[in-house]
Design an enzyme around this catalytic site. Structure first.
Site, PDB file in Angstrom:
ATOM      1  N   LYS A  45      21.686 -23.104  16.350  1.00 40.27           N
ATOM      2  CA  LYS A  45      22.233 -22.546  15.108  1.00 40.27           C
ATOM      3  C   LYS A  45      22.560 -21.063  15.275  1.00 40.27           C
ATOM      4  O   LYS A  45      23.598 -20.589  14.816  1.00 40.27           O
ATOM      5  CB  LYS A  45      21.245 -22.759  13.959  1.00 40.27           C
ATOM      6  CG  LYS A  45      21.177 -24.214  13.508  1.00 40.27           C
ATOM      7  CD  LYS A  45      19.949 -24.523  12.665  1.00 40.27           C
ATOM      8  CE  LYS A  45      19.871 -26.020  12.356  1.00 40.27           C
ATOM      9  NZ  LYS A  45      18.611 -26.415  11.720  1.00 40.27           N
TER      10      LYS A  45
ATOM     11  N   GLN B 253      13.465 -23.780   9.146  1.00 38.18           N
ATOM     12  CA  GLN B 253      13.480 -24.932  10.050  1.00 38.18           C
ATOM     13  C   GLN B 253      12.272 -25.840   9.770  1.00 38.18           C
ATOM     14  O   GLN B 253      11.139 -25.375   9.755  1.00 38.18           O
ATOM     15  CB  GLN B 253      13.460 -24.450  11.511  1.00 38.18           C
ATOM     16  CG  GLN B 253      13.573 -25.559  12.533  1.00 38.18           C
ATOM     17  CD  GLN B 253      14.896 -26.314  12.479  1.00 38.18           C
ATOM     18  OE1 GLN B 253      15.956 -25.735  12.344  1.00 38.18           O
ATOM     19  NE2 GLN B 253      14.820 -27.633  12.571  1.00 38.18           N
TER      20      GLN B 253
ATOM     21  N   ASP C  86      21.023 -25.009   3.053  1.00 43.98           N
ATOM     22  CA  ASP C  86      20.663 -26.374   3.445  1.00 43.98           C
ATOM     23  C   ASP C  86      20.982 -27.372   2.330  1.00 43.98           C
ATOM     24  O   ASP C  86      21.050 -28.575   2.549  1.00 43.98           O
ATOM     25  CB  ASP C  86      19.155 -26.451   3.763  1.00 43.98           C
ATOM     26  CG  ASP C  86      18.897 -26.623   5.251  1.00 43.98           C
ATOM     27  OD1 ASP C  86      19.841 -26.997   5.971  1.00 43.98           O
ATOM     28  OD2 ASP C  86      17.762 -26.404   5.693  1.00 43.98           O
TER      29      ASP C  86
END
Length: 292
Positions: free
Chosen positions: A53, A97, A120
């Site tokens: 990422k 994460q 997200d």
């Protein structure tokens, strides 16, 4: 034979578009989109994802804010870190994460991320708005958004079609079924308690497979010409590989490719799109700041 949807190529095209948008934001408004990627502990798989990422951010010209925290951090300290990022105007997206260490309640942490920075797309308010007619969430979850983008860019019409989603997870199954509904498909969800799932799947013009069961969807489950998006990533033993395993989807690719109209491979289908959508959400967050 099915037309294979090249997720890698489509994601690369989207990332080029994003890089152009980032350059435009920078020159016209002096804004560089910033994405904070928070990782707790040293899980190898999580570190690999985070590295990917951060690398994708660098390539697109997005500023990556690296937050690496120790495994034994307290929940309160992690919440404080999220609040600090919420208050930082140079951060337009926050990604924590998962999974987090056992002593931390994931829901508590995700709920603390500002809805304006929830790239997200998992904040209950974003999911709630996704579920309601006439409401638009600020962000869509990345993998479901990537699935819809693959259909759209492959010329697959969703409106008026029968769509079947296999799996009902909060991360993919549930939100992608809501997105299909918003796009005017007629949606069925098949899950572990559904009797004779193949009977329902066989009626689908569009199949989104997200059950986490290696090659469960066979060729005779698929209506000829259907579009099949395979979200599954499962490792199975393969002594011919150096690693001893290979990755397969939830769909039996060899069988499906003889029946489906469109089909995503695993790997190289949905996976690259998830990261591309994360970058897109971050840029959209930065642009929203200009408008407001």
């Amino acid at each position: 034979m099915a037309q294979i949807i090249d997720g890698k190529a489509i994601a690369a095209e989207i990332r080029r578009e994003i890089a152009a948008e980032v350059a435009e934001l920078s020159s016209a408004h002096n804004i560089v989109p910033g994405l904070a990627v928070v990782i707790v502990g040293s899980r190898k798989d999580s570190q690999t994802y985070v590295l990917m990422k951060r690398k994708a951010c660098a390539e697109a010209g997005i500023r990556s804010v690296d937050v690496d925290l120790p495994e034994d951090i307290s929940e309160a300290a992690l919440v404080a870190e999220v609040h600090r990022l919420n208050a930082d105007p140079s951060v337009h997206g926050i990604l924590v994460q998962l999974p987090l260490p056992k002593h931390i309640n994931e829901e508590n942490i995700l709920n603390e991320i500002s809805i304006e920075k929830d790239v997200d797309g998992f904040h209950p308010l974003n999911i709630g708005k996704l579920a309601m007619k006439g409401r638009d969430p600020l962000f869509l979850p990345c993998t479901p958004k990537g699935c819809m983008e693959l259909l759209s860019r492959s010329g697959v019409t969703v409106k008026g079609k029968n769509a079947v989603v296999v799996g009902r997870s909060n991360i993919v199954g549930l939100p992608v079924s809501l997105l299909l509904l918003k796009a005017d498909a007629t949606v069925s969800i098949v899950h572990s308690r559904t009797p004779n799932p193949e009977v329902i799947v066989r009626q689908a013009d569009i199949i989104i497979a997200a059950a986490g069961q290696a090659m469960m969807i066979k060729g005779d489950w698929i209506k000829p010409g259907a579009a099949v998006i395979d979200v599954g990533t499962n490792s199975i033993d393969d002594p011919t590989r150096k690693s001893g395993y290979r990755l397969v989807g939830d769909v039996d690719f060899t069988e499906a490719s003889k029946v489906a109209g469109h089909l995503t491979p695993v790997p190289g289908g949905v996976g690259p799109m998830t990261v591309a959508m994360l970058l897109k959400n971050t840029v959209d967050g930065a642009k929203r700041g200009i408008v407001s």
